[in-house]
Design a protein around this motif. Structure first.
Motif, mmCIF file in Angstrom:
data_model
loop_
_atom_site.group_PDB
_atom_site.id
_atom_site.type_symbol
_atom_site.label_atom_id
_atom_site.label_comp_id
_atom_site.label_asym_id
_atom_site.label_seq_id
_atom_site.Cartn_x
_atom_site.Cartn_y
_atom_site.Cartn_z
ATOM 1 N N GLU A 26 0.829 -1.210 0.000
ATOM 2 C CA GLU A 26 0.000 0.000 0.000
ATOM 3 C C GLU A 26 0.863 1.259 0.000
ATOM 4 N N GLN A 27 2.060 1.144 0.529
ATOM 5 C CA GLN A 27 2.975 2.291 0.548
ATOM 6 C C GLN A 27 3.891 2.280 -0.673
ATOM 7 N N GLY A 28 3.638 1.386 -1.599
ATOM 8 C CA GLY A 28 4.506 1.318 -2.773
ATOM 9 C C GLY A 28 5.844 0.667 -2.480
ATOM 10 N N LEU A 29 5.928 -0.042 -1.378
ATOM 11 C CA LEU A 29 7.180 -0.716 -1.047
ATOM 12 C C LEU A 29 7.086 -2.194 -1.399
ATOM 13 N N VAL A 30 8.225 -2.826 -1.478
ATOM 14 C CA VAL A 30 8.280 -4.223 -1.913
ATOM 15 C C VAL A 30 8.958 -5.057 -0.841
ATOM 16 N N MET A 31 8.344 -6.152 -0.477
ATOM 17 C CA MET A 31 8.891 -6.970 0.601
ATOM 18 C C MET A 31 9.853 -8.049 0.087
ATOM 19 N N ASN A 55 15.602 -0.388 23.706
ATOM 20 C CA ASN A 55 14.815 0.784 23.347
ATOM 21 C C ASN A 55 14.801 0.984 21.834
ATOM 22 N N CYS A 56 14.380 -0.026 21.125
ATOM 23 C CA CYS A 56 14.429 -0.001 19.664
ATOM 24 C C CYS A 56 13.043 0.261 19.090
ATOM 25 N N ASP A 57 12.981 0.482 17.798
ATOM 26 C CA ASP A 57 11.685 0.511 17.119
ATOM 27 C C ASP A 57 11.048 -0.860 17.292
ATOM 28 N N PHE A 58 9.832 -0.865 17.799
ATOM 29 C CA PHE A 58 9.280 -2.152 18.203
ATOM 30 C C PHE A 58 7.798 -2.264 17.872
ATOM 31 N N VAL A 59 7.410 -3.431 17.406
ATOM 32 C CA VAL A 59 5.998 -3.753 17.225
ATOM 33 C C VAL A 59 5.728 -5.060 17.946
ATOM 34 N N GLY A 60 4.729 -5.070 18.802
ATOM 35 C CA GLY A 60 4.416 -6.294 19.515
ATOM 36 C C GLY A 60 3.350 -6.040 20.552
ATOM 37 N N GLU A 73 3.829 1.727 9.126
ATOM 38 C CA GLU A 73 3.759 3.087 9.676
ATOM 39 C C GLU A 73 5.105 3.504 10.249
ATOM 40 N N LEU A 74 5.726 2.607 10.954
ATOM 41 C CA LEU A 74 7.025 2.918 11.546
ATOM 42 C C LEU A 74 8.040 3.256 10.453
ATOM 43 N N ILE A 75 7.923 2.571 9.333
ATOM 44 C CA ILE A 75 8.874 2.815 8.253
ATOM 45 C C ILE A 75 8.603 4.158 7.589
ATOM 46 N N THR A 76 7.336 4.440 7.375
ATOM 47 C CA THR A 76 6.970 5.659 6.654
ATOM 48 C C THR A 76 7.073 6.896 7.534
ATOM 49 N N ASP A 77 6.751 6.720 8.786
ATOM 50 C CA ASP A 77 6.633 7.851 9.701
ATOM 51 C C ASP A 77 8.010 8.373 10.085
ATOM 52 N N ARG A 132 8.354 11.488 11.543
ATOM 53 C CA ARG A 132 8.226 12.581 12.509
ATOM 54 C C ARG A 132 9.251 12.404 13.634
ATOM 55 N N GLU A 133 9.715 13.506 14.119
ATOM 56 C CA GLU A 133 10.807 13.451 15.086
ATOM 57 C C GLU A 133 10.369 12.850 16.418
ATOM 58 N N GLY A 134 9.352 13.459 17.023
ATOM 59 C CA GLY A 134 8.978 13.036 18.365
ATOM 60 C C GLY A 134 8.131 11.777 18.405
ATOM 61 N N ALA A 135 7.945 11.169 17.230
ATOM 62 C CA ALA A 135 6.988 10.066 17.156
ATOM 63 C C ALA A 135 7.370 8.928 18.105
ATOM 64 N N ASP A 136 6.347 8.242 18.570
ATOM 65 C CA ASP A 136 6.562 7.101 19.448
ATOM 66 C C ASP A 136 6.958 5.908 18.602
ATOM 67 N N ARG A 137 8.116 5.380 18.859
ATOM 68 C CA ARG A 137 8.620 4.278 18.032
ATOM 69 C C ARG A 137 8.318 2.925 18.660
ATOM 70 N N GLN A 138 7.393 2.884 19.590
ATOM 71 C CA GLN A 138 7.024 1.623 20.209
ATOM 72 C C GLN A 138 5.539 1.414 19.960
ATOM 73 N N ARG A 139 5.233 0.423 19.186
ATOM 74 C CA ARG A 139 3.832 0.149 18.908
ATOM 75 C C ARG A 139 3.406 -1.090 19.703
ATOM 76 N N VAL A 140 2.744 -0.878 20.815
ATOM 77 C CA VAL A 140 2.263 -1.994 21.634
ATOM 78 C C VAL A 140 0.790 -2.209 21.313
ATOM 79 N N LEU A 141 0.500 -3.346 20.731
ATOM 80 C CA LEU A 141 -0.846 -3.601 20.232
ATOM 81 C C LEU A 141 -1.645 -4.448 21.226
ATOM 82 N N PRO A 142 -2.953 -4.368 21.140
ATOM 83 C CA PRO A 142 -3.796 -5.046 22.136
ATOM 84 C C PRO A 142 -3.870 -6.549 21.894
ATOM 85 N N HIS A 143 -3.849 -7.294 22.984
ATOM 86 C CA HIS A 143 -4.035 -8.747 22.883
ATOM 87 C C HIS A 143 -5.329 -9.110 23.601
ATOM 88 N N ARG A 144 -5.695 -10.378 23.478
ATOM 89 C CA ARG A 144 -6.935 -10.810 24.119
ATOM 90 C C ARG A 144 -6.865 -12.315 24.327
#
Lengths: 341, 341
Positions: B102-107, B167-172, B316-320, B322-334
Motif C-alpha cells: 500500500e505504501q509502494g514498497l516491496v517486501m 529501546n528499539c523501534d518495536f511492534v508487539g 507506519e514505523l517505516i513511513t513515519d 516525525r521526530e517526536g513520534a513514538d517508536r514503540q507500537r504496543v498492540l492489544p491482545h486478548r
DNA sequence: TTGTTGAGGGTAAACGTTTACCCTTGCCGT
DNA sequence: ACGGCAAGGGTAAACGTTTACCCTCAACAA
C-alpha cells in the motif's frame, strides 16, 4: 612487526563503491570488475590478489542498482502467491527462499489474493524491477500475464499450471496419480460410498484430483454421486469443509469416508463432525499434508506433497538454461495413512 | 473522428524509459521526471496532461534500478524472519506484505533460521540492495547487526526486541500483561498448580511471559515450582512440548493445567496427553493463537495476538519520519478461551 | 627483420533516473 | 525605464556497474 595503518571507514561511511576498491588496489575500475566477475586472462595472479585484498578490507559488495541498471536484469525473483495465509503456500515460499539464496538470488514475496488485478499490479512492478524470473504459486488468468508470457522473463508455475498455456514451466506432483492413489487406498479399506468435497474447479490441480478419484471409483464399480458444489461464498477452504459436512449430514445420504481435495477442507469437515452429536467418526482423506498434521490432525490421511523440495526445483528451473532441458518437474508424492487410535 | 495512429510498442519491446516518454510528450526528460514526482510550479496544466498521456500510452513505469542508483535508496524492505516454518512468522510476513505494498514498497522475505551468520549475510545483501528498512521477526545478536544499528537504515523489531538495544523501534504486544492475563484467568478457574512449559529464554517476549506468570501465581499465594528447562536438542517447539509433557508425567507431580509460552508447544504437549492412556485431560493455555486453532485446537485457550495488524504498524514505523513520534507500537491482545465441549 | 598472437590492463560509453543550475518570459511595483 | 520575482522548462552531471575497444609488451614463427 606492526600493523600497517590503513584508512578505516568512518562509522557512517557510505558503502564502498568499485571506484574505492580500484583506488585502494591501484588498478582501474575495469580490472576490479573483471576480477570480481572471473573474466579469465585479464589479470595477473598478483593483481587478483591485490583486488581481493582491497575488497575484503573495504567489505565491498557490488551495488545491486548499478549492476541492474547496466545488465538490465536484477537478482530479484518474484514469488506471486495466491494466498499466504495458506500454510501450504508459506511452506513452498520458505523452501524457495532457501534455494534461491543458494544461487545468490533474492526472493520478493507477494500475495495476489487470487485477484487478477492485483496479480497484474505485481507483474508491472516486477517488470519495473527487472525481475530475473517470476514464480506463480497459484496463477490466475489476467491481461498482464498474457502479455508477459512469451517475454524474456522466465515464468514458473507451481502446483497450478498456467491457465493460458498448460505446457508451461511447472513444478508439482502428478495430481491424477495422487487421486488414484487415494481412491485405491480407500477401496482397499473397503470404502464404497465416499463423499467427495472440493472447491470450485478453478485450478488444474484440483481438477485432476477430482477426476482421478471419480474415475477410479467408477472403474471399480462404485460410482460416486455428483459431487457437492458450494457457492463462491465459501471462499475459505476451512469454512467450505465445514459447510459441506453440514450439507452431507442434512442430505441424509450414507457415506463411509470423506475425500477432500485439500487438508484445510478436511479440517473444516472434521470440525463439523466432531461438533455434531450424532455423526459417527469416519475416515477422512486430504491432500497436501504438513508437519503439523502429525500433531494436530492424527485422524487425517493425506497425500504428502514434498513442498520442502519444491524450492530447489524452482531454483533449478530458473538457473537451468539448457535448450533441450525438461521444463516439467513432477515430484514424488506419498499417501500418509493416519487413523485415530 | 478517427483515432490518431500512434507508434505501438512491438510485442518484444523493451520497457519504455523516461526518455521515450519525454520524446512522445515533446518535453525534456527533466520535465517528465518532475511531473511524475509532483514537483509544484514546474509544469503547466497542459504539459502535465501531455506527459500523463504519454505515460499511459507507453505503460511506462520508472525503472527501479535507475531510481535506486540515483537516490541511493531502493523501495525494498527486507523482512528477516527467524523461522518461516512457524505459522506465526508467516502470518506477520503476510500482513506486512500487504501494508508495504500500500505504501509502494516491496517486501523481500528472508529466513535466517535463527543463525547469526546467515542473518549477517542477509544484512550485507540488503546493504547492497540499499534496502529502505529492515524488519526483524525474531532478531539474534550478530556482528553486522551491531554495525548496522545506528546506520541510516531504519531497523524495526517485531515481537522480540533488539538483543543489543531494548529501546528499539518495536511492534508487539505487552507480553508481561499477557502473562498476567493468563495467570489471572487460570486462577479464577481455580487452577492452583499449573505446569509452565517454555523454550530457553532467549527472546525478550518469552522471558516477559514467563516472569509474569510466575509472578502472578506467587502473588496469589500459589508459587509455581521451578520450570522445566529442556536442552537445546528440543529445538522445535512441537517436540519440546511433547517431551515436556512426557517429563511431567514421569515426574509424577500433580498439575491442574498446562501453561505454554507458545501454541506450538501446546500442540506438542496436547499430543502427548492424547496419546498417553492414563493422562487426564486438563486445561491448556498458549500464546499466539491463530485462525486455525478454532478448527484444529478447540481445546486450547490462547492469547490472541493481532498479527494481522502488525503489518500496518510496521509500515507506519517505516513511513513515519516525525521526530517526536513514538517508536514503540504496543498492540492489544486478548485471551481466547476454549475448552473441549 | 617482420608479423602474429596472447596476456594484461586502461578508457570511456551506456544503462535510467533526479536535481542543481541556468535561461526566458511576463508581470508587478517603483 | 528598470529591477525583482515567479512560472515554466531545458542542460548536464552524477549515481555504480559492465564491456567494447584500444594500447603495450613479450614471445615466437617465418
Amino acid at each position: 612487526m606492526t600493523m600497517r595503518r590503513t584508512a578505516l571507514k568512518p562509522a557512517d561511511a557510505q558503502q564502498a563503491s568499485i571506484a574505492n576498491v580500484a583506488e585502494r588496489a591501484g588498478v582501474s575500475i575495469a580490472t576490479v570488475s573483471r576480477v570480481l566477475n572471473g573474466i579469465a586472462n585479464k589479470a595477473s595472479a598478483e593483481t587478483v590478489a591485490r583486488v581481493r585484498q582491497a575488497v575484503a578490507e573495504l567489505d565491498y559488495r557490488p551495488s545491486s542498482a548499478g549492476k541492474s541498471l547496466r545488465q538490465r536484469q536484477s537478482r530479484l525473483v518474484a514469488v506471486l502467491a495466491a494466498n499466504l495465509a495458506n500454510p501450504t503456500m508459506a511452506a513452498i515460499a520458505a523452501s524457495t527462499e532457501v534455494a534461491l539464496r543458494e544461487q545468490g538470488l533474492v526472493m520478493v514475496l507477494c500475495d495476489t489474493h487470487d485477484d487478477p488485478m492485483l496479480q497484474d499490479e505485481y507483474l508491472r512492478e516486477m517488470r519495473a524491477q527487472q525481475a530475473r524470473a517470476i514464480v506463480f504459486l497459484g496463477a490466475v488468468a489476467s491481461p498482464m500475464l498474457d502479455l508477459v508470457r512469451g517475454g524474456p522473463t522466465p515464468l514458473i508455475f507451481v502446483n497450478r499450471r498456467d491457465p493460458g498455456e498448460p505446457n508451461c514451466d511447472f513444478v508439482g506432483i502428478d495430481n491424477a496419480q495422487a487421486g488414484r492413489d487415494v481412491a485405491a487406498h480407500a477401496l482397499a479399506q473397503g470404502i464404497r460410498r465416499p463423499a467427495l468435497i472440493h472447491a470450485p474447479l478453478a485450478s488444474s490441480a484440483t481438477r485432476a484430483r477430482v477426476e482421478a478419484v471419480i474415475g477410479s471409483f467408477a472403474a471399480a464399480g462404485f460410482p460416486i454421486p455428483p459431487s457437492l458444489v458450494l457457492g463462491p461464498a465459501e471462499k475459505e477452504h476451512l469454512a467450505l469443509g465445514y459447510a459441506a459436512a453440514n450439507l452431507l449430514e442434512r442430505g441424509g445420504a450414507e457415506h463411509d469416508a470423506l475425500i477432500c481435495t485439500g487438508d484445510l477442507i478436511a479440517f473444516g469437515a472434521h470440525r463439523f463432525i466432531e461438533e455434531s452429536p450424532h455423526s459417527a467418526s469416519l475416515p477422512i482423506y486430504g491432500f497436501d499434508d504438513n508437519p503439523l498434521n502429525d500433531w494436530v490432525a492424527p485422524w487425517l490421511s493425506s497425500v504428502l506433497i514434498p513442498y520442502g523440495t519444491f524450492g530447489r526445483a524452482v531454483a533449478e528451473l530458473i538457473t537451468d538454461d539448457r535448450e533441450g532441458a525438461d521444463r516439467q518437474r513432477v515430484l514424488p508424492h506419498r499417501l500418509i495413512e493416519r487413523r485415530r487410535s
